[in-house]
Design a protein around this motif. Structure first.
Motif, PDB file in Angstrom:
ATOM      1  N   SER A 201     -17.700  73.081  95.559  1.00 16.05           N
ATOM      2  CA  SER A 201     -16.419  72.859  94.682  1.00 16.05           C
ATOM      3  C   SER A 201     -15.008  73.517  95.513  1.00 16.05           C
ATOM      4  CB  SER A 201     -16.500  73.382  93.402  1.00 16.05           C
ATOM      5  OG  SER A 201     -16.714  74.883  93.555  1.00 16.05           O
ATOM      6  N   GLY A 202     -15.577  74.293  96.420  1.00 18.76           N
ATOM      7  CA  GLY A 202     -14.137  74.895  97.027  1.00 18.76           C
ATOM      8  C   GLY A 202     -14.139  74.431  98.616  1.00 18.76           C
ATOM      9  N   ILE A 203     -14.691  73.117  98.777  1.00 23.95           N
ATOM     10  CA  ILE A 203     -14.800  72.544 100.276  1.00 23.95           C
ATOM     11  C   ILE A 203     -13.545  72.172 100.783  1.00 23.95           C
ATOM     12  CG2 ILE A 203     -15.051  70.233  99.271  1.00 23.95           C
ATOM     13  CD1 ILE A 203     -17.049  69.731 101.765  1.00 23.95           C
ATOM     14  N   GLY A 204     -12.468  71.812  99.839  1.00 22.28           N
ATOM     15  CA  GLY A 204     -11.120  71.855 100.235  1.00 22.28           C
ATOM     16  C   GLY A 204     -10.990  70.763 101.487  1.00 22.28           C
ATOM     17  N   ALA A 205     -10.280  71.133 102.570  1.00 22.63           N
ATOM     18  CA  ALA A 205      -9.815  70.372 103.561  1.00 22.63           C
ATOM     19  C   ALA A 205     -11.059  70.159 104.536  1.00 22.63           C
ATOM     20  CB  ALA A 205      -8.721  70.607 104.251  1.00 22.63           C
ATOM     21  N   THR A 206     -12.152  70.898 104.253  1.00 21.13           N
ATOM     22  CA  THR A 206     -13.341  71.061 105.405  1.00 21.13           C
ATOM     23  C   THR A 206     -13.810  69.697 105.421  1.00 21.13           C
ATOM     24  OG1 THR A 206     -13.560  73.463 104.844  1.00 21.13           O
ATOM     25  CG2 THR A 206     -15.387  72.372 106.063  1.00 21.13           C
ATOM     26  N   ARG A 207     -14.401  69.464 106.658  1.00 24.86           N
ATOM     27  CA  ARG A 207     -14.861  68.290 106.818  1.00 24.86           C
ATOM     28  C   ARG A 207     -16.462  68.419 106.511  1.00 24.86           C
ATOM     29  NH1 ARG A 207     -13.731  67.448 113.054  1.00 24.86           N
ATOM     30  NH2 ARG A 207     -14.587  69.491 112.804  1.00 24.86           N
ATOM     31  N   LEU A 208     -17.256  67.378 106.087  1.00 26.54           N
ATOM     32  CA  LEU A 208     -18.574  67.250 105.520  1.00 26.54           C
ATOM     33  C   LEU A 208     -19.379  67.915 106.268  1.00 26.54           C
ATOM     34  CD1 LEU A 208     -20.316  66.704 102.983  1.00 26.54           C
ATOM     35  CD2 LEU A 208     -20.525  64.482 103.938  1.00 26.54           C
ATOM     36  N   PHE A 209     -19.604  67.568 107.596  1.00 29.83           N
ATOM     37  CA  PHE A 209     -20.450  68.019 108.468  1.00 29.83           C
ATOM     38  C   PHE A 209     -20.483  69.686 108.644  1.00 29.83           C
ATOM     39  CE2 PHE A 209     -21.508  63.390 110.357  1.00 29.83           C
ATOM     40  CZ  PHE A 209     -22.313  63.186 109.226  1.00 29.83           C
ATOM     41  N   PRO A 210     -19.384  69.879 109.245  1.00 27.97           N
ATOM     42  CA  PRO A 210     -19.214  71.435 109.427  1.00 27.97           C
ATOM     43  C   PRO A 210     -19.669  72.100 108.055  1.00 27.97           C
ATOM     44  CG  PRO A 210     -17.283  70.330 110.430  1.00 27.97           C
ATOM     45  CD  PRO A 210     -17.941  69.339 109.718  1.00 27.97           C
ATOM     46  N   PHE A 211     -19.281  71.513 106.764  1.00 25.57           N
ATOM     47  CA  PHE A 211     -19.624  72.221 105.788  1.00 25.57           C
ATOM     48  C   PHE A 211     -21.124  72.299 105.583  1.00 25.57           C
ATOM     49  CE2 PHE A 211     -20.679  71.482 101.210  1.00 25.57           C
ATOM     50  CZ  PHE A 211     -20.474  72.911 100.759  1.00 25.57           C
ATOM     51  N   LEU A 212     -21.638  71.181 105.769  1.00 25.66           N
ATOM     52  CA  LEU A 212     -23.161  71.239 105.777  1.00 25.66           C
ATOM     53  C   LEU A 212     -23.911  72.012 106.591  1.00 25.66           C
ATOM     54  CD1 LEU A 212     -23.889  67.369 104.998  1.00 25.66           C
ATOM     55  CD2 LEU A 212     -23.963  69.347 103.159  1.00 25.66           C
ATOM     56  N   LEU A 213     -23.383  72.063 107.793  1.00 25.87           N
ATOM     57  CA  LEU A 213     -23.713  73.051 109.053  1.00 25.87           C
ATOM     58  C   LEU A 213     -23.790  74.497 108.330  1.00 25.87           C
ATOM     59  CD1 LEU A 213     -22.845  71.700 112.266  1.00 25.87           C
ATOM     60  CD2 LEU A 213     -25.015  72.124 111.832  1.00 25.87           C
ATOM     61  N   GLN A 214     -22.635  74.860 107.806  1.00 26.58           N
ATOM     62  CA  GLN A 214     -22.501  76.269 107.448  1.00 26.58           C
ATOM     63  C   GLN A 214     -23.408  76.596 106.206  1.00 26.58           C
ATOM     64  OE1 GLN A 214     -18.620  76.979 105.723  1.00 26.58           O
ATOM     65  NE2 GLN A 214     -18.797  78.856 105.507  1.00 26.58           N
ATOM     66  N   ASN A 215     -23.557  75.718 105.469  1.00 28.11           N
ATOM     67  CA  ASN A 215     -24.486  75.895 104.322  1.00 28.11           C
ATOM     68  C   ASN A 215     -26.115  75.952 104.538  1.00 28.11           C
ATOM     69  OD1 ASN A 215     -23.033  76.315 101.651  1.00 28.11           O
ATOM     70  ND2 ASN A 215     -21.824  74.911 102.650  1.00 28.11           N
ATOM     71  N   PHE A 216     -26.390  75.241 105.716  1.00 27.06           N
ATOM     72  CA  PHE A 216     -27.901  75.073 105.987  1.00 27.06           C
ATOM     73  C   PHE A 216     -27.930  75.334 107.372  1.00 27.06           C
ATOM     74  CE2 PHE A 216     -27.262  72.068 102.418  1.00 27.06           C
ATOM     75  CZ  PHE A 216     -28.102  72.520 101.515  1.00 27.06           C
ATOM     76  N   ASP A 217     -27.474  76.735 107.724  1.00 26.66           N
ATOM     77  CA  ASP A 217     -27.652  76.975 109.283  1.00 26.66           C
ATOM     78  C   ASP A 217     -29.021  77.173 109.843  1.00 26.66           C
ATOM     79  OD1 ASP A 217     -27.878  79.294 107.742  1.00 26.66           O
ATOM     80  OD2 ASP A 217     -26.471  80.620 108.763  1.00 26.66           O
ATOM     81  N   ALA A 218     -30.133  77.118 109.147  1.00 28.68           N
ATOM     82  CA  ALA A 218     -31.354  77.753 109.518  1.00 28.68           C
ATOM     83  C   ALA A 218     -32.394  76.726 109.484  1.00 28.68           C
ATOM     84  CB  ALA A 218     -31.926  78.849 108.526  1.00 28.68           C
ATOM     85  N   GLY A 219     -31.832  75.354 110.167  1.00 25.35           N
ATOM     86  CA  GLY A 219     -32.599  74.118 110.046  1.00 25.35           C
ATOM     87  C   GLY A 219     -33.767  74.357 111.066  1.00 25.35           C
ATOM     88  N   VAL A 220     -35.146  74.111 110.359  1.00 26.35           N
ATOM     89  CA  VAL A 220     -36.261  74.089 111.121  1.00 26.35           C
ATOM     90  C   VAL A 220     -36.990  72.615 110.864  1.00 26.35           C
ATOM     91  CG1 VAL A 220     -36.620  76.267 111.736  1.00 26.35           C
ATOM     92  CG2 VAL A 220     -37.323  75.463 109.608  1.00 26.35           C
ATOM     93  N   ALA A 221     -38.182  72.182 111.415  1.00 19.55           N
ATOM     94  CA  ALA A 221     -38.708  71.029 111.043  1.00 19.55           C
ATOM     95  C   ALA A 221     -39.118  71.155 109.637  1.00 19.55           C
ATOM     96  CB  ALA A 221     -39.697  70.802 112.231  1.00 19.55           C
ATOM     97  N   ALA A 222     -39.667  72.365 109.229  1.00 15.40           N
ATOM     98  CA  ALA A 222     -40.458  72.324 107.970  1.00 15.40           C
ATOM     99  C   ALA A 222     -39.185  72.101 107.004  1.00 15.40           C
ATOM    100  CB  ALA A 222     -41.208  73.650 107.711  1.00 15.40           C
ATOM    101  N   ASN A 223     -38.178  72.546 107.092  1.00 18.00           N
ATOM    102  CA  ASN A 223     -37.168  72.322 105.953  1.00 18.00           C
ATOM    103  C   ASN A 223     -36.714  70.925 105.853  1.00 18.00           C
ATOM    104  OD1 ASN A 223     -36.846  75.326 106.129  1.00 18.00           O
ATOM    105  ND2 ASN A 223     -34.864  75.312 106.568  1.00 18.00           N
ATOM    106  N   MET A 224     -36.625  70.308 106.960  1.00 16.17           N
ATOM    107  CA  MET A 224     -36.469  68.551 107.036  1.00 16.17           C
ATOM    108  C   MET A 224     -37.478  68.465 106.046  1.00 16.17           C
ATOM    109  SD  MET A 224     -34.686  67.919 110.470  1.00 16.17           S
ATOM    110  CE  MET A 224     -36.091  68.658 111.563  1.00 16.17           C
ATOM    111  N   ASP A 225     -38.848  68.477 106.536  1.00 17.05           N
ATOM    112  CA  ASP A 225     -39.931  67.987 105.885  1.00 17.05           C
ATOM    113  C   ASP A 225     -39.918  68.073 104.340  1.00 17.05           C
ATOM    114  OD1 ASP A 225     -40.914  67.054 108.373  1.00 17.05           O
ATOM    115  OD2 ASP A 225     -42.279  68.682 108.512  1.00 17.05           O
TER     116      ASP A 225
END
Length: 165
Positions: free
Chosen positions: A94-118
């Protein structure tokens, strides 16, 4: 004398209930019924014990595991395993504002590992198993969309931000 005896009995009952740390009716309940396992799994999911919640769901019998509420809970557990927490994600979104989507997602899911994706894929596929878009509720379809964002965030983090910076 009668009001004094009534007050004494009430006080004994109140203090005896306050001093006990166990439910005295627990011995009379069926703790292995599907409904009890569902409640236990829900409690474990809320306390971030995802493997315990999956074990409780796996212990359910008959057609009960195929009920929409159980499927939703299972998808929520897989979502938790992929790093997705619904309320914090929606609040930050709700506070994304003018932030672009991909940087926003990178900020919120910064510990991506294969198990997380699965686990994100498992959460999404579990929800899709309920039925078609028309057969699912609006809430269920929104949850699928939110899980898709989590999946994208984990993929971006895994491939584009290995150092989690």
């Amino acid at each position: 004398m009668r009001p004094l005896a009534t007050g004494f009995i009430c006080a004994v009952l109140v203090f005896s209930n306050l001093s006990c740390s166990v439910n005295i009716l627990q011995t009379f309940s069926d703790q292995h019924s599907n409904e009890a396992l569902y409640e236990d799994a829900n409690t474990l999911n809320n306390s971030n014990d995802y493997t315990g919640a999956l074990a409780k769901i796996g212990s359910m019998t008959g057609a009960y595991p195929n009920l929409p509420k159980v499927i939703e809970l299972k998808a929520s557990v897989y979502g938790g395993l992929c790093g997705f927490k619904f309320m914090p994600f929606v609040q930050t979104q709700s506070g994304i504002g003018a932030t672009r989507l991909f940087p926003f997602l990178l900020q919120n899911f910064d510990a991506g590992v294969a198990a997380n994706m699965d686990n994100c894929i498992l959460a999404q596929n579990t929800m899709i198993s309920i039925g078609t878009i028309a057969e699912r509720s609006t809430d269920e379809n929104f949850f699928i969309a939110a899980i898709a964002f989590a999946k994208i965030g984990n993929i971006l983090s895994y491939y584009a931000d290995v150092a989690a910076t």
